[in-house]
Scaffold this motif. Structure first.
Motif, PDB file in Angstrom:
ATOM      1  N   THR A 137       0.858  -1.188   0.000  1.00  0.00           N
ATOM      2  CA  THR A 137       0.000   0.000   0.000  1.00  0.00           C
ATOM      3  C   THR A 137       0.897   1.243   0.000  1.00  0.00           C
ATOM      4  N   THR A 138       0.245   2.401  -0.042  1.00  0.00           N
ATOM      5  CA  THR A 138       1.010   3.653   0.003  1.00  0.00           C
ATOM      6  C   THR A 138       1.584   3.924   1.391  1.00  0.00           C
ATOM      7  N   ASP A 139       1.306   3.047   2.334  1.00  0.00           N
ATOM      8  CA  ASP A 139       1.922   3.136   3.659  1.00  0.00           C
ATOM      9  C   ASP A 139       3.200   2.308   3.730  1.00  0.00           C
ATOM     10  N   SER A 140       3.731   1.938   2.554  1.00  0.00           N
ATOM     11  CA  SER A 140       4.918   1.084   2.505  1.00  0.00           C
ATOM     12  C   SER A 140       6.063   1.802   1.789  1.00  0.00           C
ATOM     13  N   TYR A 141       7.219   1.239   1.926  1.00  0.00           N
ATOM     14  CA  TYR A 141       8.355   1.719   1.137  1.00  0.00           C
ATOM     15  C   TYR A 141       9.262   0.547   0.789  1.00  0.00           C
ATOM     16  N   ILE A 142      10.001   0.735  -0.280  1.00  0.00           N
ATOM     17  CA  ILE A 142      10.948  -0.274  -0.745  1.00  0.00           C
ATOM     18  C   ILE A 142      12.352   0.286  -0.570  1.00  0.00           C
ATOM     19  N   ALA A 143      13.308  -0.573  -0.245  1.00  0.00           N
ATOM     20  CA  ALA A 143      14.678  -0.112  -0.044  1.00  0.00           C
ATOM     21  C   ALA A 143      15.652  -1.030  -0.759  1.00  0.00           C
ATOM     22  N   SER A 144      16.816  -0.470  -1.068  1.00  0.00           N
ATOM     23  CA  SER A 144      17.896  -1.243  -1.681  1.00  0.00           C
ATOM     24  C   SER A 144      19.139  -1.084  -0.824  1.00  0.00           C
ATOM     25  N   TYR A 145      19.860  -2.166  -0.664  1.00  0.00           N
ATOM     26  CA  TYR A 145      21.032  -2.155   0.202  1.00  0.00           C
ATOM     27  C   TYR A 145      22.267  -2.644  -0.558  1.00  0.00           C
ATOM     28  N   VAL A 146      23.411  -2.147  -0.124  1.00  0.00           N
ATOM     29  CA  VAL A 146      24.690  -2.627  -0.651  1.00  0.00           C
ATOM     30  C   VAL A 146      25.584  -2.983   0.525  1.00  0.00           C
ATOM     31  N   GLU A 147      26.577  -3.810   0.257  1.00  0.00           N
ATOM     32  CA  GLU A 147      27.528  -4.182   1.301  1.00  0.00           C
ATOM     33  C   GLU A 147      28.736  -3.267   1.252  1.00  0.00           C
ATOM     34  N   GLU A 148      29.126  -2.753   2.426  1.00  0.00           N
ATOM     35  CA  GLU A 148      30.305  -1.902   2.528  1.00  0.00           C
ATOM     36  C   GLU A 148      31.173  -2.389   3.683  1.00  0.00           C
ATOM     37  N   ASP A 149      32.453  -2.099   3.603  1.00  0.00           N
ATOM     38  CA  ASP A 149      33.367  -2.443   4.691  1.00  0.00           C
ATOM     39  C   ASP A 149      33.118  -1.524   5.879  1.00  0.00           C
ATOM     40  N   PHE A 150      32.909  -2.108   7.051  1.00  0.00           N
ATOM     41  CA  PHE A 150      32.780  -1.282   8.247  1.00  0.00           C
ATOM     42  C   PHE A 150      34.108  -1.162   8.973  1.00  0.00           C
ATOM     43  N   TYR A 151      35.095  -1.972   8.548  1.00  0.00           N
ATOM     44  CA  TYR A 151      36.435  -1.825   9.109  1.00  0.00           C
ATOM     45  C   TYR A 151      37.440  -1.965   7.979  1.00  0.00           C
ATOM     46  N   VAL A 152      38.335  -1.001   7.901  1.00  0.00           N
ATOM     47  CA  VAL A 152      39.391  -1.023   6.901  1.00  0.00           C
ATOM     48  C   VAL A 152      40.707  -0.800   7.613  1.00  0.00           C
ATOM     49  N   GLU A 153      41.708  -1.605   7.276  1.00  0.00           N
ATOM     50  CA  GLU A 153      43.031  -1.397   7.851  1.00  0.00           C
ATOM     51  C   GLU A 153      43.485   0.043   7.570  1.00  0.00           C
TER      52      GLU A 153
END
Length: 424
Positions: A137-153
């Motif tokens: 319904t119009t009370d909804s939303y769609i999302a897209s996600y990507v993977e990113e590094d949360f820790y980098v040397e």
């Protein structure tokens, strides 16, 4: 016999249990086994649902991640990914999955300057088994996600991000080339002759407390020449040096270093050009290098290896690389005719002989000396570099002289080169 069998069975069970437990521990996944996390790429509010609820229109607001995407790049996002989670707006709880089959774009709705763009998605909706909401319904939303590094040397993070400073620059006003002297600890003076004013009592046992920490800076590659100083005089209507007959330097000596200047005249030039006079630590480091190499011992303590030299080009004097009394030239020479083999570790030329150079440091003995004088630290300025009329010893990188007799406005003691602070 029965007791022996029972004992064997007990040992077998214990051993099996031990190895089973050990293998289980080995197979446990560490929380640091992955350095990835899901990050929302875009969020699309459902603004219309039609065609038996198989067609939906979503509005995607441009966030920091997709703000610079072109129309082609935006369209490609929907070509690589086909299934999207659907959430309830009010609670942000997942209610199902939308399987994308077709994307319908209206070019007028994806103008790069708009805060948002709209797109129609055609596909199938699968409600979550645990959700009470069975349709989009119009009370909804769609999302897209990507993977990113949360820790980098740290090395990986800065790789490609850090731009090292240029080793040489051209100053915008006087157009002189300046070479970079990098930041670091500096070992000054000498440690063999306690009777000399450049004796450093801590020289042979360098420690952090007795070393100088000098920030990065640029220093003129060559001494300021007669022609360059003449240009300054014309720009400022200042008076020429008294040794210039008729207010002009000798014919053919435009590239010779300007000499016979007072400290105050050099100060005015520095203000005009937007640089400053180097202190004696900066001058000496530019001439002979840092003097020490820091290294870590096996017990993790820090030590310093002494690597100082007497001259810009090494410990052995060479009259071909340094215009001093030993060169028997008897006068200054063009700064551009000095041998490049006599340059300092940073590329500065003419820091041995030719013309003496003013520094901004008051003349006084190094820390640790006990000899005192009322004139130390408030009357004379340190002069460095020796000259064509002085011997090799007095033209070394560690030799110190002074000027300012009777005062800094009248003593035409030296020439100069200037420095400029390095800014990140």
């Amino acid at each position: 016999m029965n007791r022996l069998l029972i004992l064997i069975l007990i040992l077998f069970c214990f051993t099996t249990s031990f190895y089973s437990q050990e293998n289980t521990e080995d197979e446990e996944v560490s929380p640091f086994a992955t350095t990835k996390k899901k990050v929302q790429l875009w969020k699309g509010d459902v603004t219309g649902v039609y065609k038996n609820r198989l067609w939906i229109k979503i509005r995607i607001y441009r966030n920091q991640k997709i703000a610079k995407y072109s129309n082609t790049e935006l369209k490609s996002l929907f070509e690589t990914k086909k299934d999207y989670p659907v959430y309830q707006k009010e609670t942000n709880l997942p209610i199902g999955t939308f399987l994308l089959r077709e994307t319908i774009w209206e070019e007028k709705n994806i103008h790069p300057k708009d805060k948002y763009f709209e797109v129609v998605l055609v596909g199938d909706y699968s409600p979550d088994a645990n959700s009470k909401i069975s349709a989009i319904t119009t009370d909804s939303y769609i999302a897209s996600y990507v993977e990113e590094d949360f820790y980098v040397e740290p090395g990986g993070y800065f790789k490609g991000r850090y731009t090292p400073p240029r080793k040489s620059v051209i100053h915008p006003k006087d157009r002189k080339e300046m070479v970079l002297v990098t930041r670091g600890l500096f070992l000054y003076g000498q440690g063999t002759d306690p009777g000399s004013d450049n004796f450093n009592p801590y020289y042979n046992d360098p420690k952090l407390a007795s070393l100088k920490e000098i920030p990065s800076y640029y220093i003129d590659k060559y001494e300021v020449t007669n022609a360059e100083y003449m240009y300054f005089l014309k720009q400022t209507n200042a008076k020429p040096p008294t040794n210039w007959l008729g207010g002009k330097f000798p014919v053919g000596e435009e590239d010779f270093p300007v000499i016979n200047l007072t400290y105050r005249e050099v100060e005015k030039y520095a203000v005009w050009v937007g640089k400053r006079i180097p202190n004696e630590w900066e001058w000496e480091k530019a001439s002979r290098g840092p003097g020490v190499i820091e290294y870590t011992n096996r017990d993790e303590t820090i030590s310093y290896q002494i690597i100082t030299t007497k001259y810009p080009f090494g410990d052995e004097f060479d009259s071909l690389l340094c215009n001093t009394r030993e060169s028997k030239l008897g006068k200054t020479m063009s700064v551009y005719e000095l041998s490049t083999e006599g340059s300092s570790p940073y590329g500065a030329i003419g820091m041995c002989g030719n013309a003496p150079e003013w520094t901004s440091s008051w003349y006084e003995l190094y820390p640790g000396h006990y000899l005192k004088s009322f004139s130390f630290g408030k009357i004379y300025k340190v002069v460095r570099g020796g000259s064509f009329s002085e011997n090799a010893k007095n033209s070394s990188s560690i030799a110190r002289s002074y000027g300012g007799i009777p005062n800094l406005s009248e003593d035409r003691r030296a020439g100069f080169r200037l420095v400029m602070d390095y800014r990140d």
